[in-house]
Design a protein around this motif. Structure first.
Motif, short mmCIF file in Angstrom:
data_model
loop_
_atom_site.label_atom_id
_atom_site.label_comp_id
_atom_site.label_asym_id
_atom_site.label_seq_id
_atom_site.Cartn_x
_atom_site.Cartn_y
_atom_site.Cartn_z
N TYR A 1 0.83 -1.24 0.12
CA TYR A 1 -0.19 0.06 -0.14
C TYR A 1 0.99 1.27 -0.21
CZ TYR A 1 -4.47 -2.35 0.83
OH TYR A 1 -5.53 -3.33 0.73
N VAL A 2 0.29 2.31 -0.71
CA VAL A 2 0.77 3.56 -0.59
C VAL A 2 0.23 3.94 0.67
CG1 VAL A 2 0.90 6.01 -1.49
CG2 VAL A 2 0.86 4.02 -3.03
N MET A 3 0.98 4.76 1.60
CA MET A 3 0.59 5.10 2.88
C MET A 3 0.68 6.90 3.03
SD MET A 3 -0.15 2.48 4.45
CE MET A 3 -0.60 3.10 6.16
N GLY A 4 -0.50 7.29 3.30
CA GLY A 4 -0.44 8.66 3.52
C GLY A 4 -1.19 9.28 4.82
N TRP A 5 -0.88 10.80 5.03
CA TRP A 5 -1.39 11.30 6.07
C TRP A 5 -2.52 12.59 5.33
CZ3 TRP A 5 -0.75 9.97 11.04
CH2 TRP A 5 0.03 9.15 11.50
N TYR A 6 -3.36 12.77 5.90
CA TYR A 6 -4.29 13.85 5.68
C TYR A 6 -4.47 14.67 7.13
CZ TYR A 6 -6.53 12.67 0.98
OH TYR A 6 -6.52 12.66 -0.24
N ARG A 7 -4.97 15.76 6.93
CA ARG A 7 -5.30 16.61 8.23
C ARG A 7 -6.75 17.33 7.85
NH1 ARG A 7 -0.28 21.19 8.30
NH2 ARG A 7 -0.92 22.28 6.37
N VAL B 1 -1.50 15.67 3.24
CA VAL B 1 -0.19 16.40 3.93
C VAL B 1 0.99 15.71 3.15
CG1 VAL B 1 1.17 16.55 5.85
CG2 VAL B 1 -1.42 16.81 5.93
N ALA B 2 0.84 14.46 3.09
CA ALA B 2 2.04 13.69 2.43
C ALA B 2 1.61 12.02 2.28
CB ALA B 2 3.36 13.61 3.51
N TYR B 3 2.34 11.70 1.19
CA TYR B 3 2.15 10.02 1.11
C TYR B 3 3.49 9.45 0.67
CZ TYR B 3 1.40 11.18 -4.05
OH TYR B 3 1.70 11.36 -5.31
N ILE B 4 3.77 8.12 0.98
CA ILE B 4 4.72 7.57 0.57
C ILE B 4 4.48 6.41 0.05
CG2 ILE B 4 4.92 6.47 2.93
CD1 ILE B 4 7.99 6.67 2.88
N SER B 5 5.17 5.97 -1.27
CA SER B 5 4.79 4.69 -1.95
C SER B 5 5.60 3.64 -1.35
CB SER B 5 5.77 4.74 -3.40
OG SER B 5 6.88 4.65 -3.25
N SER B 6 5.06 2.22 -1.81
CA SER B 6 5.77 1.06 -0.86
C SER B 6 7.17 1.02 -1.12
CB SER B 6 5.18 -0.23 -1.55
OG SER B 6 5.37 -0.31 -3.06
N ALA B 7 7.85 1.75 -2.37
CA ALA B 7 9.37 1.77 -2.48
C ALA B 7 9.72 2.98 -1.53
CB ALA B 7 9.72 1.82 -4.06
N GLY B 8 9.22 3.90 -1.14
CA GLY B 8 9.76 5.01 -0.33
C GLY B 8 9.67 6.34 -1.07
N SER B 9 9.21 6.15 -2.30
CA SER B 9 9.07 7.65 -2.96
C SER B 9 7.92 8.58 -2.09
CB SER B 9 8.74 7.54 -4.23
OG SER B 9 9.56 6.67 -4.97
N THR B 10 8.42 9.79 -2.02
CA THR B 10 7.40 10.52 -1.18
C THR B 10 7.03 11.93 -1.85
OG1 THR B 10 9.56 11.82 -0.44
CG2 THR B 10 8.65 9.94 0.95
N ASN B 11 5.99 12.46 -1.47
CA ASN B 11 5.25 13.58 -1.84
C ASN B 11 4.68 14.50 -0.85
OD1 ASN B 11 2.65 14.88 -3.31
ND2 ASN B 11 3.93 14.10 -5.16
N TYR B 12 4.87 15.84 -0.73
CA TYR B 12 4.24 16.56 0.02
C TYR B 12 3.46 17.70 -0.17
CZ TYR B 12 7.90 14.33 2.80
OH TYR B 12 8.77 13.45 3.47
#
Length: 120
Positions: free
Chosen positions: A32-38, A48-59
């Motif tokens: 799963y891609v994991m993320g944070w909302y607020r 807010v941000a999410y991170i792929s299973s491989a560790g790529s991030t987006n903010y």
């Protein structure tokens, strides 16, 4: 049964730091891609941000350089390190698990949320 359990929220002064954690169960976490909302009172919920299973991030732009999302696939846990906190970061923060649909992150599962309050 899918469970996402957040922890680490609280009251912090402007300029301070907090680290949110989210422990996942009932899913194949590494898939799963994991993320944070607020969600702040009177405002729309925002990613807010999410991170792929491989560790790529987006903010989102307003947290770039201050927040860091990371994950530990062995521990089924995603983290959000928040530094240089501002009053406008005050919100309930929600952990989620989902995927990339077309080009957008789309959550499938949500945690119950943890309150972050930035105030002097």
């Amino acid at each position: 049964q899918v469970q996402l359990v957040e922890s680490g929220g609280g009251l912090v002064q402007p300029g301070g730091s907090l680290r949110l954690s989210c422990a996942a169960s009932g899913i194949i976490f590494s898939s799963y891609v994991m993320g944070w909302y607020r969600h702040a009172p009177g405002k729309q919920r925002e990613l807010v941000a999410y991170i792929s299973s491989a560790g790529s991030t987006n903010y989102r732009d307003s947290v770039k350089g201050r927040f860091t999302i990371s994950r530990d696939n062995g521990a089924n846990t995603v983290y959000l390190q928040m530094n240089s906190l501002k009053p406008e970061d005050t919100a309930v923060y929600y952990c989620n698990a989902g995927g990339i649909r077309w080009t957008n992150y789309v959550p499938d599962y949500w945690g119950q949320g943890t309150q972050v309050t930035v105030s002097s």
